[in-house]
Scaffold this motif. Structure first.
Motif, PDB file in Angstrom:
ATOM      1  N   ILE A 259      46.460  65.744   6.101  1.00  0.00           N
ATOM      2  CA  ILE A 259      47.101  65.540   7.407  1.00  0.00           C
ATOM      3  C   ILE A 259      47.127  64.045   7.696  1.00  0.00           C
ATOM      4  O   ILE A 259      46.082  63.427   7.958  1.00  0.00           O
ATOM      5  N   CYS A 263      51.354  62.922  11.725  1.00  0.00           N
ATOM      6  CA  CYS A 263      51.731  64.341  11.637  1.00  0.00           C
ATOM      7  C   CYS A 263      51.837  64.971  13.019  1.00  0.00           C
ATOM      8  O   CYS A 263      51.010  64.722  13.911  1.00  0.00           O
ATOM      9  N   LEU A 265      50.938  67.918  14.784  1.00  0.00           N
ATOM     10  CA  LEU A 265      49.984  68.985  14.496  1.00  0.00           C
ATOM     11  C   LEU A 265      50.501  70.357  14.889  1.00  0.00           C
ATOM     12  O   LEU A 265      50.268  71.344  14.185  1.00  0.00           O
ATOM     13  N   VAL A 300      42.229  67.395  14.813  1.00  0.00           N
ATOM     14  CA  VAL A 300      42.660  68.291  13.742  1.00  0.00           C
ATOM     15  C   VAL A 300      41.744  69.504  13.665  1.00  0.00           C
ATOM     16  O   VAL A 300      42.208  70.645  13.512  1.00  0.00           O
ATOM     17  N   TRP A 415      51.235  66.291   5.157  1.00  0.00           N
ATOM     18  CA  TRP A 415      51.904  66.571   6.435  1.00  0.00           C
ATOM     19  C   TRP A 415      52.091  65.257   7.173  1.00  0.00           C
ATOM     20  O   TRP A 415      51.125  64.572   7.509  1.00  0.00           O
TER      21      TRP A 415
END
Length: 478
Positions: A259, A263, A265, A300, A415
């Motif tokens: 990630i 990114c 999310l 995250v 990502w």
């Protein structure tokens, strides 16, 4: 309860050599839902003999590839009409959520039949190249009799990664389904007969480890195609190496989803819910290591925790279910052992843990670990269940290092808002398949397989067909 008392050998339903049976137990109810014969080494001998005769003396290898491709196309048409049946059967025998079975367990095998039928219609069996002393014809011929040993997690998908290209190539094949999932092979055998595939070209014998090893070592088998654990793959590779037998091994994985800081999310979690938890986490390509930068780590962790907590756990036949049971009690206990190991090593379960979500059925609580370092067992070993580890990284160099710091190299993803930059990351991670802002979905037209302990060889695409062909160079003068 579905009951079968015959094996599919030599194009017919034949009585097994032994009296043993395999009980197929529902992972949801723990009740018996099916029973089939337990194949013995003697049954494997008979199946290999039928395949050997079909290859050495039958019409199948002597047809043109285009003619075989046409027959495979007929098989695809029959398969298309029975997709719903196949999806429901796989859900019943191994607990795959019905939505996943309808989206992948049945449609992807159909897609492989269709792809290889089309590829075989135009594939060049011979080409001529200039040689030192004159033209050389390079010819492709079928490798011979194939032993296909397949696992329980995506049974039809894995059968078809081997069956479809082997048929188009002109091989004969003995398929050994896993004892957990033998039921879906029976309608496949019916379709094979109906499609007009000659007797003995396809043989199906469900069995356990002893009969499976007998098949792998059989002198009448020219190639072994195996999908399963890395430990079993090493054993099969050793047997094949001793006998100079061709083999392809599609093994385990411990894939990392990186990630990046740019990114989105919310968008990523929708894809990661599939990439990380598909098939109740029982997928070799599952992205079970989530790599997050230190600056966004807590964010995250929370996003992953919310995604996992939002999954409905329960009856796999319910379309609302996101995560069903694991395939067997031993798998339930194995995954719980990893959860216990993570806690003992200092990781923190922010979702899930050791409390089972249901009293009946082989369920485990979908679990997300925070505070994971890449040397912990939950980060290094393939768990094969709904357990995710969120691992912090310092910068992108560190993220790539952690992703590559694994015995495996099967899949992975990155990502990011910058897809070009994502492609740069993808080129640096040593895995056989990769995705930028998605999971590589094993397209039938592209090769699938892994680096390092994730296997040897490639399936799918023209490369998958080539693995069932031997190459012969014919030089001529004048």
């Amino acid at each position: 309860m579905l009951q079968h008392d015959r094996l599919f050998i030599g194009g017919d339903w034949v009585a097994p050599a032994g009296t043993g049976t395999i009980d197929v137990i529902s992972p949801h109810t723990e009740e018996i839902v099916g029973r089939v014969p337990d194949g013995t080494p003697a049954d494997m001998d008979r199946a290999v003999e039928a395949a050997r005769h079909a290859f050495d003396h039958g019409p199948w290898p002597r047809m043109t590839m285009a003619e075989r491709a046409e027959v495979v196309g007929r098989l695809a048409g029959l398969y298309a009409a029975r997709q719903a049946e196949m999806a429901e059967l796989i859900t019943r025998e191994m607990g795959s959520p019905i939505t996943f079975s309808q989206l992948a367990q049945a449609p992807q095998p159909l897609g492989m039949l269709q792809y290889y039928s089309a590829l075989g219609a135009t594939f060049a069996v011979e080409d001529e190249r200039p040689g030192v002393f004159g033209p050389v014809v390079v010819r492709r011929e079928p490798v011979g009799v194939v032993a296909a040993v397949v696992p329980w997690n995506v049974p039809q998908f894995v059968i078809m990664t081997k069956l479809a290209p082997a048929l188009v190539a002109g091989c004969a094949i003995v398929i050994k389904p896993a004892p957990e999932t033998p039921l879906d092979a029976y309608p496949l055998a019916e379709m094979i007969r109906e499609a007009g595939i000659p007797e003995g070209v396809v043989n199906i014998v469900a069995a356990g480890r002893e009969a499976g090893e007998h098949l792998v070592a059989h002198p009448g088998v020219d190639k072994v195609a195996f999908t399963g654990s890395t430990a079993a793959g090493r054993r099969i590779g050793a047997i094949c190496g001793e006998r100079l037998k061709r083999c392809s091994l599609e093994l385990g994985g411990k894939s990392a989803a990186i990630i990046l800081d740019d990114c989105d999310l919310n968008a990523a979690m929708g894809f990661l819910s599939i990439a990380s938890l598909m098939n109740n986490g029982q997928a070799c390509v599952a992205q079970t290591r989530i790599l997050a930068s230190a600056s966004r780590y807590e964010e995250v962790v929370q996003a992953v925790a919310d995604m996992v907590a939002g999954q409905q756990v329960g009856d796999p036949s319910d379309p609302a279910t996101g995560i069903g049971p694991l395939v067997a009690r031993r798998q339930q206990e194995r995954v719980e052992g990893y959860i216990r190991s993570g806690i003992e090593e200092g990781a923190k379960p922010v979702v899930g843990g050791l409390d089972r979500p249901r009293d009946r059925g082989w369920y485990v609580a979908p679990t997300v670990f925070a505070g994971v370092t890449n040397d912990m067992r939950v980060a290094r070993e393939e768990i094969f269940g709904p357990v995710l580890a969120v691992i912090p990284y310092r910068d992108e160099e560190d993220a790539v290092r952690i992703a590559n710091d694994s015995d495996y190299g099967l899949s992975g993803s990155v990502w990011t808002a910058d897809t070009d930059h994502g492609m740069d990351i993808a080129r640096r991670v040593r895995t056989g398949t990769y995705g930028v802002n998605l999971m590589n979905t094993m397209d039938p037209s592209t090769p699938f397989g892994g680096f390092k302990a994730s296997g040897i060889g490639r399936e799918l695409g023209p490369e998958g067909l080539s693995s069932y062909l031997e190459y012969k160079s014919i030089a001529r003068l004048g």
